[in-house]
Design an enzyme around this catalytic site. Structure first.
Site, PDB file in Angstrom:
ATOM      1  N   GLY A   1       0.901  -1.132  -0.111  1.00 15.27           N
ATOM      2  CA  GLY A   1      -0.032   0.129   0.014  1.00 15.27           C
ATOM      3  C   GLY A   1       0.781   1.203   0.085  1.00 15.27           C
TER       4      GLY A   1
ATOM      5  N   ASP B   1      -1.330   4.614  -6.550  1.00 18.10           N
ATOM      6  CA  ASP B   1       0.049   4.432  -6.225  1.00 18.10           C
ATOM      7  C   ASP B   1       0.874   5.556  -6.774  1.00 18.10           C
ATOM      8  OD1 ASP B   1      -1.292   1.729  -6.021  1.00 18.10           O
ATOM      9  OD2 ASP B   1       0.734   1.465  -4.885  1.00 18.10           O
TER      10      ASP B   1
HETATM   11  O1  MRU Z   1       0.469  -4.151  -4.767  1.00 18.87           O
HETATM   12  P1  MRU Z   1      -0.191  -3.316  -3.437  1.00 18.87           P
HETATM   13  O2  MRU Z   1      -1.249  -4.045  -2.560  1.00 18.87           O
HETATM   14  O3  MRU Z   1       0.919  -2.592  -2.824  1.00 18.87           O
HETATM   15  O4  MRU Z   1      -1.265  -2.164  -3.861  1.00 18.87           O
HETATM   16  C1  MRU Z   1      -1.727  -1.434  -3.260  1.00 18.87           C
HETATM   17  C2  MRU Z   1      -2.689  -0.195  -4.194  1.00 18.87           C
HETATM   18  O5  MRU Z   1      -2.785  -0.507  -5.208  1.00 18.87           O
HETATM   19  C3  MRU Z   1      -3.561   0.636  -3.381  1.00 18.87           C
HETATM   20  O6  MRU Z   1      -4.852   0.961  -3.711  1.00 18.87           O
HETATM   21  C4  MRU Z   1      -2.568   1.788  -3.362  1.00 18.87           C
HETATM   22  O7  MRU Z   1      -1.323   1.465  -2.939  1.00 18.87           O
HETATM   23  C5  MRU Z   1      -3.277   2.969  -2.393  1.00 18.87           C
HETATM   24  S1  MRU Z   1      -3.114   2.569  -0.900  1.00 18.87           S
HETATM   25  C6  MRU Z   1      -3.722   3.750   0.149  1.00 18.87           C
END
Ligand code: MRU
Length: 350
Positions: free
Chosen positions: A52, A244
Site C-alpha cells: 500500500g 500508487d
Molecule cells: O500491490 P499493493 O497491495 O501495494 O497495491 C496497493 C494499491 O494498489 C492501493 O490501492 C494503493 O497503494 C493505495 S493504498 C492507500
C-alpha cells in the site's frame, strides 16, 4: 479475533525496531514481524509483508533509519555515501508507488541538512520517520472528511465499491479510499461496501474485507469480473479507489483492474473517485505513460496457494498496476480537498 480499529498500525516503532503487521498472513493470522535492519525491511517490502503506497513510504523511511544507525563512521561524507546506497536499495524494491521514493527523499534531505555530527543526523532521521508516519494519520483523516463532502448527495445511504486495499493496512492506520468509506460510515452516509476480490493477490478479499469486519461495516465480496454486472444492476452509487502514483495531468496508477472499473463507471454514469495524499502525486510526470508499472512473479497468476491453475506451456504477463486516464476520474480527493484532475496543478508545491 476482532481488533479495535485503533489497533491497526501496519508500521510501528517499538523497542528499537520496526513492527510490521504481516499482511501475507491475514486474515487467518494476525501477527507482527520485527524488523531491525534495512535488508530485512527491503525484503519485507518486496514480499509484501507491508504494502500500500503510504505504508510503503513509512516503511521505507524507517528502513533508511535502520540502515543509517548501523553505519560505523563519524565522517559525514562516508556516512552519506553509505546512506545513498541504502536509499537506492530501498527505492528499487517496488517501483510504482511513488510514496516510497518520496519518503526516502524526505529522509535524505534531513541527512544532508542536519550538520556534521553523524550521531545527531541519525537521531534526526528517526524523528523524521516518526513524523512521516504521524503526518499520514492526519492526512488520511483529512482525505476522509473531504471525501465525505465530495460523495453524491443521493441516495442518503450510499453503496460504495472499492478495489484492492487502500485502508488502514495500506497507510499509517486510517486509509485513503477506505478512509473516505470510514468517514461516510461514521457520518451515517454508508449503506454497504462492495469489495472487489482483486486478483491476483486478493488484497480486497483478504484485507479490505478484514478491515470492514473489524469495524462492523457491512461488506459484500465480489470477484473482479462481477463489478460490471453490479454496476449495470444499479447496485453501486460510487466507486472509490486509492492510488500508487498520479501524474500531473491526473492520470492515475492503481492496482491492476482499476482502469476497467473507471471505464465501467463512465458507461453507467456512476462517479469514480481517487483518494490519495499529495505525496502520491508525481508532479515531475506529464502523464500516465511515464509511470513505471511493476511486473510481478508469474506464479501469482498461475497458482493459488500450492495449486497450479493451468497446464505447463503458457506464457504469462503479470502487471501489478494499470493507469486510469484522468478524463475517467470524477475527482481526486487529497488532504487539501476534492479536485477535478485538471485542477491538480494548482496544488503543486504545497
Ligand atoms: O500491490 P499493493 O497491495 O501495494 O497495491 C496497493 C494499491 O494498489 C492501493 O490501492 C494503493 O497503494 C493505495 S493504498 C492507500
Amino acid at each position: 479475533m476482532t481488533l479495535a480499529m485503533n489497533a491497526i498500525h501496519p508500521v510501528l516503532w517499538g523497542a528499537d525496531q520496526v513492527l510490521l503487521i504481516d499482511q501475507n498472513r491475514l486474515p487467518q493470522t494476525y501477527c507482527q514481524v520485527a524488523i531491525s535492519d534495512y535488508e530485512a525491511m527491503a525484503q519485507a517490502i518486496k514480499t509484501m509483508v507491508v504494502r500500500g503506497a503510504p505504508a510503503l513510504g513509512i516503511a521505507g523511511a524507517y528502513g533508511l533509519y535502520l540502515g543509517a544507525r548501523a553505519i560505523q563512521t563519524e565522517e559525514l561524507g562516508v556516512f552519506l555515501a553509505h546512506l545513498e546506497f541504502i536509499a537506492d536499495t530501498l527505492r528499487q524494491t517496488r517501483p510504482t508507488a511513488v510514496n516510497l521514493s518520496w519518503a526516502i527523499e524526505q529522509m535524505l534531505n534531513v541527512a544532508y541538512t542536519s550538520g556534521e555530527d553523524v550521531a545527531i543526523v541519525k537521531e534526526k532521521l528517526l524523528a523524521q520517520a516518526h513524523q512521516i508516519r504521524e503526518a499520514d494519520l492526519q492526512t488520511c483523516q483529512a482525505i476522509g472528511e473531504h471525501g465525505l463532502n465530495a460523495l453524491p448527495p443521493r441516495p442518503e445511504k450510499l453503496t460504495i465499491l472499492t478495489h484492492c486495499n487502500a485502508g488502514a493496512l495500506a497507510t499509517a492506520g486510517y486509509g485513503t479510499a477506505l478512509g473516505v468509506i470510514r468517514s461516510a460510515w461514521a457520518a451515517g452516509r454508508l449503506a454497504r461496501v462492495y469489495a472487489d476480490e482483486t486478483r491476483p493477490r486478493c488484497q480486497g478479499a483478504k484485507l479490505t474485507v478484514w478491515e470492514c469486519v473489524q469495524e462492523g461495516i457491512p461488506v459484500t465480496l465480489i470477484t473482479d469480473s462481477m463489478a460490471a454486472h453490479c454496476l449495470q444492476q444499479r447496485r453501486i452509487d460510487a466507486v472509490v479507489v486509492g492510488a500508487d502514483r498520479i501524474a500531473r495531468n491526473g492520470d492515475t496508477a492503481n492496482k491492476i483492474g482499476t482502469y476497467s472499473l473507471a471505464v465501467l463507471c463512465m458507461m453507467h454514469n456512476v462517479p469514480f473517485y481517487v483518494a490519495a495524499p499529495l505525496s502520491t502525486v508525481d508532479f515531475r510526470l506529464q502523464d500516465g505513460t511515464q509511470i513505471p508499472i511493476e511486473e510481478r512473479d508469474p506464479s501469482e497468476i498461475y497458482q493459488i496457494g500450492d495449486t497450479r491453475l493451468c497446464p505447463e506451456g503458457a506464457d504469462f504477463y503479470n502487471p501489478a498496476f494499470d493507469v486510469t486516464p484522468a478524463q475517467l476520474i470524477t475527482a481526486i480527493i487529497t488532504e487539501r480537498g476534492a479536485l477535478e484532475p485538471s485542477q491538480l496543478l494548482t496544488l503543486q508545491g504545497e
